[in-house]
Design a protein around this motif. Structure first.
Motif, short mmCIF file in Angstrom:
data_model
loop_
_atom_site.label_atom_id
_atom_site.label_comp_id
_atom_site.label_asym_id
_atom_site.label_seq_id
_atom_site.Cartn_x
_atom_site.Cartn_y
_atom_site.Cartn_z
N UNK A 1 4.28 -6.65 -10.42
CA UNK A 1 3.95 -6.74 -9.03
C UNK A 1 5.12 -7.41 -8.30
N UNK A 2 5.37 -6.94 -7.09
CA UNK A 2 6.49 -7.47 -6.34
C UNK A 2 6.16 -8.84 -5.75
N UNK A 3 7.20 -9.53 -5.33
CA UNK A 3 7.01 -10.84 -4.70
C UNK A 3 6.20 -10.70 -3.41
N UNK A 4 6.45 -9.62 -2.66
CA UNK A 4 5.70 -9.37 -1.41
C UNK A 4 4.21 -9.21 -1.70
N UNK A 5 3.86 -8.46 -2.75
CA UNK A 5 2.46 -8.28 -3.12
C UNK A 5 1.82 -9.60 -3.56
N UNK A 6 2.56 -10.39 -4.32
CA UNK A 6 2.06 -11.70 -4.74
C UNK A 6 1.81 -12.60 -3.54
N UNK A 7 2.76 -12.63 -2.61
CA UNK A 7 2.62 -13.45 -1.41
C UNK A 7 1.43 -13.02 -0.58
N UNK A 8 1.22 -11.71 -0.44
CA UNK A 8 0.10 -11.19 0.32
C UNK A 8 -1.22 -11.61 -0.32
N UNK A 9 -1.33 -11.45 -1.62
CA UNK A 9 -2.57 -11.81 -2.30
C UNK A 9 -2.82 -13.31 -2.21
N UNK A 10 -1.78 -14.12 -2.33
CA UNK A 10 -1.93 -15.57 -2.18
C UNK A 10 -2.42 -15.92 -0.78
N UNK A 11 -1.86 -15.26 0.24
CA UNK A 11 -2.26 -15.51 1.62
C UNK A 11 -3.73 -15.13 1.84
N UNK A 12 -4.14 -13.97 1.37
CA UNK A 12 -5.52 -13.52 1.55
C UNK A 12 -6.51 -14.47 0.87
N UNK A 13 -6.20 -14.89 -0.34
CA UNK A 13 -7.09 -15.79 -1.06
C UNK A 13 -7.16 -17.17 -0.39
N UNK A 14 -6.04 -17.68 0.07
CA UNK A 14 -6.01 -18.98 0.76
C UNK A 14 -6.75 -18.91 2.09
N UNK A 44 -11.90 -8.96 -12.08
CA UNK A 44 -11.60 -10.33 -12.48
C UNK A 44 -11.30 -10.43 -13.98
N UNK A 45 -11.79 -9.50 -14.77
CA UNK A 45 -11.64 -9.57 -16.22
C UNK A 45 -10.46 -8.75 -16.76
N UNK A 46 -9.67 -8.19 -15.88
CA UNK A 46 -8.57 -7.33 -16.33
C UNK A 46 -7.53 -8.11 -17.11
N UNK A 47 -6.97 -7.47 -18.09
CA UNK A 47 -5.93 -8.10 -18.90
C UNK A 47 -4.69 -8.38 -18.04
N UNK A 48 -4.33 -7.42 -17.18
CA UNK A 48 -3.15 -7.57 -16.33
C UNK A 48 -3.61 -8.07 -14.96
N UNK A 49 -4.12 -9.26 -14.93
CA UNK A 49 -4.76 -9.86 -13.76
C UNK A 49 -3.92 -9.74 -12.50
N UNK A 50 -2.64 -10.02 -12.60
CA UNK A 50 -1.80 -10.05 -11.40
C UNK A 50 -1.53 -8.66 -10.81
N UNK A 51 -1.93 -7.60 -11.47
CA UNK A 51 -1.70 -6.26 -10.95
C UNK A 51 -2.93 -5.67 -10.27
#
Length: 76
Positions: A1-14, A44-51
């Motif tokens: 997953x790209x840094x942009x996708x990680x940042x977006x998911x972090x923002x949505x969850x926060x 939530x149970x996926x092995x590749x959680x961050x994807x």
């Protein structure tokens, strides 16, 4: 997953956890603003959680949105 996708998911969850008003812009150009009343990773149970994309809903709107279709987002 790209840094942009990680940042977006972090923002949505926060934003969901802290009840912060955010804006999102979809890849088709539509823009939405509000407070999230639902936010979770689709599997939530996926092995590749961050994807796994995040599913969200805004207060007063029963539609669900996937982070896959969000181009940009930010805090209001």
């Amino acid at each position: 997953m790209t840094e942009k996708q990680n940042d977006l998911q972090d923002l949505l969850e926060a934003a969901y956890e802290r009840r912060i008003t955010i804006w999102i812009e979809f890849k088709d150009g539509e823009r939405k603003e509000g407070i999230l009343n639902f936010c979770r990773r689709r599997d939530e149970m996926a092995v590749h959680y961050e994807q796994i994309p995040v599913e969200i809903r805004f207060e007063g709107d029963d539609r669900s949105f996937s982070s896959d279709f969000i181009d940009r987002a930010g805090i209001v």
